[in-house]
Design an enzyme around this catalytic site. Structure first.
Site, PDB file in Angstrom:
ATOM      1  N   LYS A 116       0.814  -1.220   0.000  1.00 36.55           N
ATOM      2  CA  LYS A 116       0.000   0.000   0.000  1.00 36.55           C
ATOM      3  C   LYS A 116       0.844   1.265   0.000  1.00 36.55           C
ATOM      4  O   LYS A 116       0.390   2.302  -0.491  1.00 36.55           O
ATOM      5  CB  LYS A 116      -0.975  -0.012   1.186  1.00 36.55           C
ATOM      6  CG  LYS A 116      -1.869  -1.259   1.244  1.00 36.55           C
ATOM      7  CD  LYS A 116      -2.726  -1.461   0.006  1.00 36.55           C
ATOM      8  CE  LYS A 116      -3.301  -2.869  -0.070  1.00 36.55           C
ATOM      9  NZ  LYS A 116      -3.996  -3.157  -1.332  1.00 36.55           N
ATOM     10  N   HIS A 208     -17.331   5.728  -0.069  1.00 39.51           N
ATOM     11  CA  HIS A 208     -16.411   4.857  -0.810  1.00 39.51           C
ATOM     12  C   HIS A 208     -16.895   4.802  -2.252  1.00 39.51           C
ATOM     13  O   HIS A 208     -17.956   4.252  -2.525  1.00 39.51           O
ATOM     14  CB  HIS A 208     -16.405   3.458  -0.181  1.00 39.51           C
ATOM     15  CG  HIS A 208     -15.645   2.439  -0.972  1.00 39.51           C
ATOM     16  ND1 HIS A 208     -14.592   1.730  -0.460  1.00 39.51           N
ATOM     17  CD2 HIS A 208     -15.791   2.000  -2.236  1.00 39.51           C
ATOM     18  CE1 HIS A 208     -14.130   0.904  -1.381  1.00 39.51           C
ATOM     19  NE2 HIS A 208     -14.841   1.050  -2.468  1.00 39.51           N
ATOM     20  N   LYS A 237     -18.800  -4.958   2.202  1.00 38.06           N
ATOM     21  CA  LYS A 237     -19.823  -4.240   1.443  1.00 38.06           C
ATOM     22  C   LYS A 237     -21.139  -4.999   1.514  1.00 38.06           C
ATOM     23  O   LYS A 237     -21.148  -6.235   1.507  1.00 38.06           O
ATOM     24  CB  LYS A 237     -19.376  -4.094  -0.015  1.00 38.06           C
ATOM     25  CG  LYS A 237     -18.146  -3.204  -0.146  1.00 38.06           C
ATOM     26  CD  LYS A 237     -17.535  -3.256  -1.524  1.00 38.06           C
ATOM     27  CE  LYS A 237     -16.226  -2.461  -1.516  1.00 38.06           C
ATOM     28  NZ  LYS A 237     -15.388  -2.775  -2.688  1.00 38.06           N
ATOM     29  N   GLU A 287      -6.813   2.703  -2.411  1.00 40.63           N
ATOM     30  CA  GLU A 287      -6.015   1.583  -2.898  1.00 40.63           C
ATOM     31  C   GLU A 287      -6.516   1.141  -4.261  1.00 40.63           C
ATOM     32  O   GLU A 287      -7.552   1.615  -4.722  1.00 40.63           O
ATOM     33  CB  GLU A 287      -6.016   0.405  -1.901  1.00 40.63           C
ATOM     34  CG  GLU A 287      -7.332   0.066  -1.273  1.00 40.63           C
ATOM     35  CD  GLU A 287      -7.165  -0.869  -0.050  1.00 40.63           C
ATOM     36  OE1 GLU A 287      -7.465  -2.041  -0.212  1.00 40.63           O
ATOM     37  OE2 GLU A 287      -6.748  -0.409   1.029  1.00 40.63           O
ATOM     38  N   ARG A 291      -8.243  -7.160  -9.356  1.00 38.95           N
ATOM     39  CA  ARG A 291      -9.048  -8.358  -9.633  1.00 38.95           C
ATOM     40  C   ARG A 291     -10.408  -7.948 -10.192  1.00 38.95           C
ATOM     41  O   ARG A 291     -10.762  -6.775 -10.177  1.00 38.95           O
ATOM     42  CB  ARG A 291      -9.281  -9.118  -8.322  1.00 38.95           C
ATOM     43  CG  ARG A 291     -10.062  -8.275  -7.318  1.00 38.95           C
ATOM     44  CD  ARG A 291     -10.466  -9.041  -6.076  1.00 38.95           C
ATOM     45  NE  ARG A 291     -11.344  -8.256  -5.240  1.00 38.95           N
ATOM     46  CZ  ARG A 291     -10.979  -7.331  -4.368  1.00 38.95           C
ATOM     47  NH1 ARG A 291      -9.694  -7.064  -4.202  1.00 38.95           N
ATOM     48  NH2 ARG A 291     -11.864  -6.660  -3.659  1.00 38.95           N
ATOM     49  N   VAL A 294     -16.523  -8.477  -6.698  1.00 39.42           N
ATOM     50  CA  VAL A 294     -17.862  -9.008  -6.428  1.00 39.42           C
ATOM     51  C   VAL A 294     -18.924  -8.140  -7.114  1.00 39.42           C
ATOM     52  O   VAL A 294     -19.857  -8.646  -7.739  1.00 39.42           O
ATOM     53  CB  VAL A 294     -18.136  -9.051  -4.908  1.00 39.42           C
ATOM     54  CG1 VAL A 294     -19.580  -9.455  -4.624  1.00 39.42           C
ATOM     55  CG2 VAL A 294     -17.166  -9.978  -4.192  1.00 39.42           C
TER      56      VAL A 294
HETATM   57  C1  MV4 Z   1      -9.591   5.689   5.573  1.00 39.08           C
HETATM   58  C2  MV4 Z   1     -10.705   6.215   6.274  1.00 39.08           C
HETATM   59  C3  MV4 Z   1     -10.625   7.506   6.717  1.00 39.08           C
HETATM   60  N1  MV4 Z   1      -9.521   8.248   6.495  1.00 39.08           N
HETATM   61  N2  MV4 Z   1      -8.506   6.472   5.372  1.00 39.08           N
HETATM   62  C4  MV4 Z   1     -11.327   1.252   5.093  1.00 39.08           C
HETATM   63  C5  MV4 Z   1     -10.995   0.233   4.071  1.00 39.08           C
HETATM   64  C6  MV4 Z   1      -9.710   0.622   3.468  1.00 39.08           C
HETATM   65  N3  MV4 Z   1      -9.754   0.394   2.059  1.00 39.08           N
HETATM   66  C7  MV4 Z   1      -9.541   2.060   3.816  1.00 39.08           C
HETATM   67  N4  MV4 Z   1     -10.556   2.392   4.761  1.00 39.08           N
HETATM   68  C8  MV4 Z   1     -10.654   3.637   5.273  1.00 39.08           C
HETATM   69  N5  MV4 Z   1      -9.579   4.444   5.087  1.00 39.08           N
HETATM   70  C9  MV4 Z   1      -8.490   7.708   5.827  1.00 39.08           C
HETATM   71  N6  MV4 Z   1      -7.399   8.461   5.640  1.00 39.08           N
HETATM   72  C10 MV4 Z   1     -11.815   5.392   6.464  1.00 39.08           C
HETATM   73  C11 MV4 Z   1     -11.793   4.106   5.967  1.00 39.08           C
HETATM   74  C12 MV4 Z   1     -12.985   3.349   6.199  1.00 39.08           C
HETATM   75  C13 MV4 Z   1     -13.841   3.059   5.153  1.00 39.08           C
HETATM   76  C14 MV4 Z   1     -13.548   3.438   3.855  1.00 39.08           C
HETATM   77  C15 MV4 Z   1     -14.392   3.138   2.825  1.00 39.08           C
HETATM   78  C16 MV4 Z   1     -15.570   2.440   3.103  1.00 39.08           C
HETATM   79  C17 MV4 Z   1     -15.880   2.049   4.381  1.00 39.08           C
HETATM   80  C18 MV4 Z   1     -15.021   2.340   5.426  1.00 39.08           C
HETATM   81  C19 MV4 Z   1     -15.352   1.939   6.718  1.00 39.08           C
HETATM   82  C20 MV4 Z   1     -14.500   2.257   7.739  1.00 39.08           C
HETATM   83  C21 MV4 Z   1     -13.316   2.959   7.470  1.00 39.08           C
END
Ligand code: MV4
Length: 447
Positions: A116, A208, A237, A287, A291, A294
């Site tokens: 990452k 997201h 999800k 990120e 792939r 889903v």
């Molecule tokens: C974050 C965030 C808040 N601030 N990064 C969760 C999954 C991973 N791919 C990254 N995630 C997050 N990163 C920063 N700088 C909050 C999350 C996060 C989240 C992100 C997308 C969808 C759902 C989530 C649920 C909890 C936390």
């Protein structure tokens, strides 16, 4: 084109890929554990090979068993689906070294995006906006405190080998940074065998939103629009939709073009997804998933492309047969992930399917490997079906989804169907006004 493909997966995604193969005149080889001898993906394949006992480590994650199955069945290519070995760079490399085609990106791209910190650096270099944070890894608590001071609290400490939300720690103020840093490093070492961590500003209420990409071996990349996957629980999800109700047309085209251009610059091929957080009109890279995901059917529903078939075509060397201008987005699509779980406690609930009836009619798709009398084994993911509905616009899609959920019958075990019925009748969801913590608030009763 390939004559025979081995599908290194199970369940609905194995069927999804088999269906694409059949329509392209390609023979399929299923692999399965002893627990899956009666599974639908085995029944519908042209050939099948048992690769080991129920535990995933001994079957669906067993690289040598899968390569042996490909060898004895004379398959030319391997499609990994999602989960299991789909983002394992070593596996992709072994597949190539054994003379098979890996239906996915290059091992180098999988490896790059699996790290990452390296992925974040690549995003910055290729012009993708990132959350303010550390330039690379952070080695000491003092360095962590200095970065946090510069970007401002709250901050989030993330594991470089993590992803999907595992191993993240919040520090709300300077009092918490040293403990959060040390804990994050220890957990990263314990869970991933790699203690490296990095720091980002913590966004409190992001959505997201992810962009679907498709590239070929000749440097062409298109984006297929975005999906909003903010309805989640514990990083799983629950509902995905396309397009995102939060974006306007300008934002949609801009974020798609930024993601596609970055992928062109790194020579990305196959299907891939760039994940963003979206808050107050701004996008931030989180990120990249290397792939088929889903939730790919909601993209298929709005752009009319068969992503599984496209992945196979580009893996055989065919160029994309279209440019970005040829991609047209139509209507709205929503997917409900249906799990064999108690809809309140989310405890997995394997068991034997009694009555089974899937909805039909215009705009309704069910991707599932279930059948009446099938026993859902306890060893694998609890997702048993995906209901994907499309409509001319979001409201038609919601009305159709309500109708389709009411028709769906999966008896014999507990499922999350009642949860979906509740979510889609909740005003904030109907209005498209949700963020990544909305579902957990609803379930906690604060909404
Ligand atoms: C974050 C965030 C808040 N601030 N990064 C969760 C999954 C991973 N791919 C990254 N995630 C997050 N990163 C920063 N700088 C909050 C999350 C996060 C989240 C992100 C997308 C969808 C759902 C989530 C649920 C909890 C936390």
């Amino acid at each position: 084109m390939f004559e025979k493909i081995l599908i290194a997966n199970r369940g609905e995604i194995a069927l999804r890929i088999q269906r694409a193969c059949r329509e392209m005149g390609i023979k399929t080889v299923a692999v399965h554990s002893t627990a899956d001898a009666d599974a639908m993906h085995v029944r519908l394949a042209d050939e099948s090979v048992c690769i080991g006992p129920p535990a995933p480590a001994q079957s669906y994650l067993n690289k040598h068993a899968i390569l042996s199955a490909a060898t004895i069945s004379n398959a030319e290519a391997i499609h990994p689906g999602y989960g299991f070995l789909s983002e394992n760079a070593d596996f992709a490399q072994m597949v190539e070294e054994h003379g098979f085609v890996f239906i996915g990106p290059s091992p180098e791209h999988i490896r790059l995006m699996g790290d990452k910190i390296a992925a974040r650096k690549t995003a910055i270099e290729t012009g993708i906006p990132c959350v303010p944070g550390s330039e690379g890894g952070v080695e000491t608590a003092e360095e962590a405190a200095a970065v946090a001071e510069e970007i401002g609290y709250p901050v989030l400490i993330k594991a470089s080998a993590g992803g999907g939300g595992k191993g993240m720690k919040i520090a709300e103020s300077a009092d918490e940074i040293a403990d959060a840093f040390n804990l994050a490093r220890r957990e990263a070492e314990a869970n991933f065998g790699n203690p490296e961590v990095y720091i980002e500003k913590f966004l409190r209420t992001p959505r997201h939103i992810e962009v679907q990409l498709l590239g070929d071996m000749h440097g062409n990349v298109v984006h297929l629009g975005e999906r909003d996957c903010s309805v989640q629980r514990r990083h799983q999800k629950v509902i995905e939709e396309a397009p995102s109700p939060a974006l306007n047309e300008d934002e949609r085209l801009r974020i798609g073009e930024i993601a596609a251009e970055a992928a062109r610059r790194i020579g990305y091929r196959s299907a891939g997804t760039v994940e963003f957080m979206y808050e107050n009109g701004e996008f931030f890279f989180i990120e990249m998933n290397t792939r088929l995901q889903v939730e790919h059917p909601v993209t298929e529903a709005i752009c009319g492309l068969d992503l599984a078939a496209e992945m196979i075509r580009v893996a055989s060397g065919s160029p994309l047969g279209y440019t970005q201008e040829d991609i047209r987005f139509t209507g709205h699509a929503i997917e409900c992930r249906i799990n064999a779980e108690n809809p309140e406690t989310f405890m997995p609930c394997p068991g034997t399917i009694g009555d089974y009836h899937v909805p039909g009619g215009w705009g309704v798709r069910v991707d599932s490997a279930l059948y009446a009398g099938y026993t859902v084994p306890p060893y694998y993911d609890s997702m048993i079906a995906k209901l994907i509905v499309r409509g001319a616009h979001r409201n038609e899609c919601l009305m159709r989804l309500r109708r389709a959920l009411d028709e769906l019958v999966i008896d014999g075990l507990e499922t999350t169907i009642p949860l979906h019925q509740r979510i889609i009748q909740t005003p904030a969801f109907i209005d498209g006004e949700y963020d990544n913590r909305w579902l957990e608030r609803l379930l906690d009763g604060d909404d």
